[in-house]
Write a protein that holds these residues in place. Structure first.
Motif, PDB file in Angstrom:
ATOM      1  N   VAL A  82       0.840  -1.196   0.000  1.00 34.23           N
ATOM      2  CA  VAL A  82       0.000   0.000   0.000  1.00 34.23           C
ATOM      3  C   VAL A  82       0.875   1.245   0.000  1.00 34.23           C
ATOM      4  CG1 VAL A  82      -1.776   1.273   1.259  1.00 34.23           C
ATOM      5  CG2 VAL A  82      -1.763  -1.232   1.312  1.00 34.23           C
ATOM      6  N   GLU A  83       0.640   2.134  -0.947  1.00 36.88           N
ATOM      7  CA  GLU A  83       1.340   3.421  -0.936  1.00 36.88           C
ATOM      8  C   GLU A  83       0.781   4.275   0.200  1.00 36.88           C
ATOM      9  OE1 GLU A  83       1.490   5.580  -4.565  1.00 36.88           O
ATOM     10  OE2 GLU A  83       1.822   3.794  -5.795  1.00 36.88           O
ATOM     11  N   HIS A  84       1.678   4.775   1.050  1.00 39.93           N
ATOM     12  CA  HIS A  84       1.194   5.510   2.223  1.00 39.93           C
ATOM     13  C   HIS A  84       0.483   6.804   1.835  1.00 39.93           C
ATOM     14  CE1 HIS A  84       0.935   5.930   6.515  1.00 39.93           C
ATOM     15  NE2 HIS A  84       1.277   7.204   6.411  1.00 39.93           N
ATOM     16  N   SER A  85       0.789   7.317   0.661  1.00 40.95           N
ATOM     17  CA  SER A  85       0.103   8.542   0.229  1.00 40.95           C
ATOM     18  C   SER A  85      -1.400   8.308   0.111  1.00 40.95           C
ATOM     19  CB  SER A  85       0.662   9.018  -1.113  1.00 40.95           C
ATOM     20  OG  SER A  85       0.483   8.029  -2.120  1.00 40.95           O
ATOM     21  N   TYR A  86      -1.784   7.088  -0.273  1.00 44.95           N
ATOM     22  CA  TYR A  86      -3.214   6.767  -0.338  1.00 44.95           C
ATOM     23  C   TYR A  86      -3.810   6.695   1.064  1.00 44.95           C
ATOM     24  CZ  TYR A  86      -3.443   5.659  -5.342  1.00 44.95           C
ATOM     25  OH  TYR A  86      -3.449   5.729  -6.711  1.00 44.95           O
ATOM     26  N   VAL A  87      -3.067   6.132   1.993  1.00 50.78           N
ATOM     27  CA  VAL A  87      -3.540   6.060   3.378  1.00 50.78           C
ATOM     28  C   VAL A  87      -3.790   7.471   3.907  1.00 50.78           C
ATOM     29  CG1 VAL A  87      -2.959   5.335   5.725  1.00 50.78           C
ATOM     30  CG2 VAL A  87      -2.324   3.884   3.780  1.00 50.78           C
ATOM     31  N   GLU A  88      -2.854   8.366   3.646  1.00 47.09           N
ATOM     32  CA  GLU A  88      -3.001   9.752   4.095  1.00 47.09           C
ATOM     33  C   GLU A  88      -4.186  10.427   3.414  1.00 47.09           C
ATOM     34  OE1 GLU A  88       1.659  10.822   5.074  1.00 47.09           O
ATOM     35  OE2 GLU A  88       0.884  11.132   3.043  1.00 47.09           O
ATOM     36  N   GLN A  89      -4.355  10.168   2.122  1.00 51.21           N
ATOM     37  CA  GLN A  89      -5.465  10.782   1.391  1.00 51.21           C
ATOM     38  C   GLN A  89      -6.814  10.319   1.939  1.00 51.21           C
ATOM     39  OE1 GLN A  89      -5.374  10.114  -2.856  1.00 51.21           O
ATOM     40  NE2 GLN A  89      -7.299  11.186  -3.211  1.00 51.21           N
ATOM     41  N   ILE A  90      -6.927   9.028   2.212  1.00 56.39           N
ATOM     42  CA  ILE A  90      -8.190   8.501   2.737  1.00 56.39           C
ATOM     43  C   ILE A  90      -8.431   9.010   4.156  1.00 56.39           C
ATOM     44  CG2 ILE A  90      -9.378   6.378   3.439  1.00 56.39           C
ATOM     45  CD1 ILE A  90      -8.017   5.034   0.994  1.00 56.39           C
TER      46      ILE A  90
END
Length: 351
Positions: free
Chosen positions: A121-129
């Motif tokens: 999982v790209e952490h940028s997606y985690v942050e975006q969500i």
């Protein structure tokens, strides 16, 4: 299709099963055996975790497509043609309903999916969500983000924009079981398949990517909202609650006459008897993610199990960190302004 029985016999047998299950409280599956004209139904409903494990390892049952499509009950083919599991126009089945057979290249298809999921999982997606959750955006917007996060790895065009909100909206269509909406469900599956066919990365099976796309769009955003509502629950506990499991049940088909080691009062019929595992019930009984993502064992558990767990763990940690930061900023402001200072709205603090 096995022995044909009369409707009165089927009704009697069904009533006996109901009495055994709900009145006598016998720990046996519920069997509904109704040889209706043109739509004969013979369904075994299994909710006990140990029975699911036992039946799943029984050679007398298998995944649906272990039987040729035309031999499966008509109602099964009709329902599943409007879901992410099957596309009738091409007679293709997604991995969860395929047998572990070289004839359908099961292992090769599975490995292709696992290889791409292993990128993590790209952490940028985690942050975006996490940002979206804190801003209380509609679930539909979160569905777009998480569908992109999971599925661009399966496409030749890895740009986020390749999976548009319209693609996700269509993929989320869950009208297959809504009376009068079957054609809409079929159209949604055809459209999703067509999108994947145009965009799939070389070496991947189109129906498998279609299944991944639609399952993500349908289930992941709902799971994310459950996590938001229950930030302190462990991932194992939260997603083994019956209401929170992404898949409520999974089917198997009887391959040869069998009583499933005595669980059935009379033999199931090859290709006609469909066994439904209530995996969400079993997950809650055992608090095991092996039922949330399969039939209780590591063998053939969902390829997404580890990915799902890692993502939800990362998102939970991100939300906790954001919450702690909000708390610190809120009380730092109160400390600086005094207890009688203006009340601070933590939801509008600049993070």
């Amino acid at each position: 299709m096995g022995v044909i029985i009369s409707l009165p016999v089927g009704i009697t047998r069904t009533l006996v099963s109901v009495v055994q299950k709900f009145i006598l409280r016998q720990n046996k599956p519920l069997r509904i055996d109704l040889p209706l004209p043109f739509i004969p139904i013979d369904v075994v409903l299994v909710s006990d975790a140990s029975q699911i494990v036992s039946i799943n390892t029984n050679a007398d049952v298998d995944r649906l497509h272990a039987q040729p499509t035309e031999k499966l009950p008509r109602y099964v083919r009709w329902i599943l043609s409007a879901t992410q599991f099957h596309i009738a126009s091409k007679d293709e089945w997604s991995l969860p309903l395929e047998p572990d057979s070289e004839s359908v290249q099961y292992q090769e298809r599975l490995q292709a999916i696992k290889d791409r999921l292993s990128k993590g999982v790209e952490h940028s997606y985690v942050e975006q969500i996490a940002d979206q959750l804190l801003k209380n955006v509609p679930e539909e917007e979160i569905a777009v983000t998480v569908t992109r996060m999971v599925n661009i790895r399966f496409l030749s065009n890895t740009s986020k924009a390749s999976i548009t909100p319209e693609v996700v909206k269509n993929a989320k269509n869950v009208t297959a079981l809504v009376p009068g909406h079957h054609k809409e469900g079929v159209s949604a599956q055809e459209a999703a398949y067509s999108f994947c066919e145009r965009n799939v990365e070389s070496g991947l099976n189109v129906i498998d990517v279609t299944h991944n796309l639609r399952t993500t769009a349908i289930s992941m955003s709902v799971a994310i909202m459950k996590l938001k509502e229950n930030p302190d629950a462990s991932i194992e506990h939260l997603f083994t609650r019956k209401a929170n499991c992404p898949s409520p049940a999974v089917p198997r088909v009887v391959m040869r006459e069998t009583t499933l080691n005595g669980l059935l009062s009379y033999p199931g019929r090859p290709s006609s008897t469909i066994v439904w595992f209530s995996i969400n019930s079993a997950a809650e009984q055992t608090s095991s993610l092996l039922f949330t993502f399969g039939a209780g064992g590591e063998y053939r558990s969902c390829a997404f199990k580890e990915f799902f767990y890692d993502f939800m763990t990362a998102l939970k940690a991100e939300l906790k960190a954001r919450s702690e930061l909000i708390f610190k900023k809120k009380y730092a402001v109160k400390w600086n302004t005094g207890s009688s200072g203006a009340e601070v709205d933590a939801n509008h603090l600049d993070l």
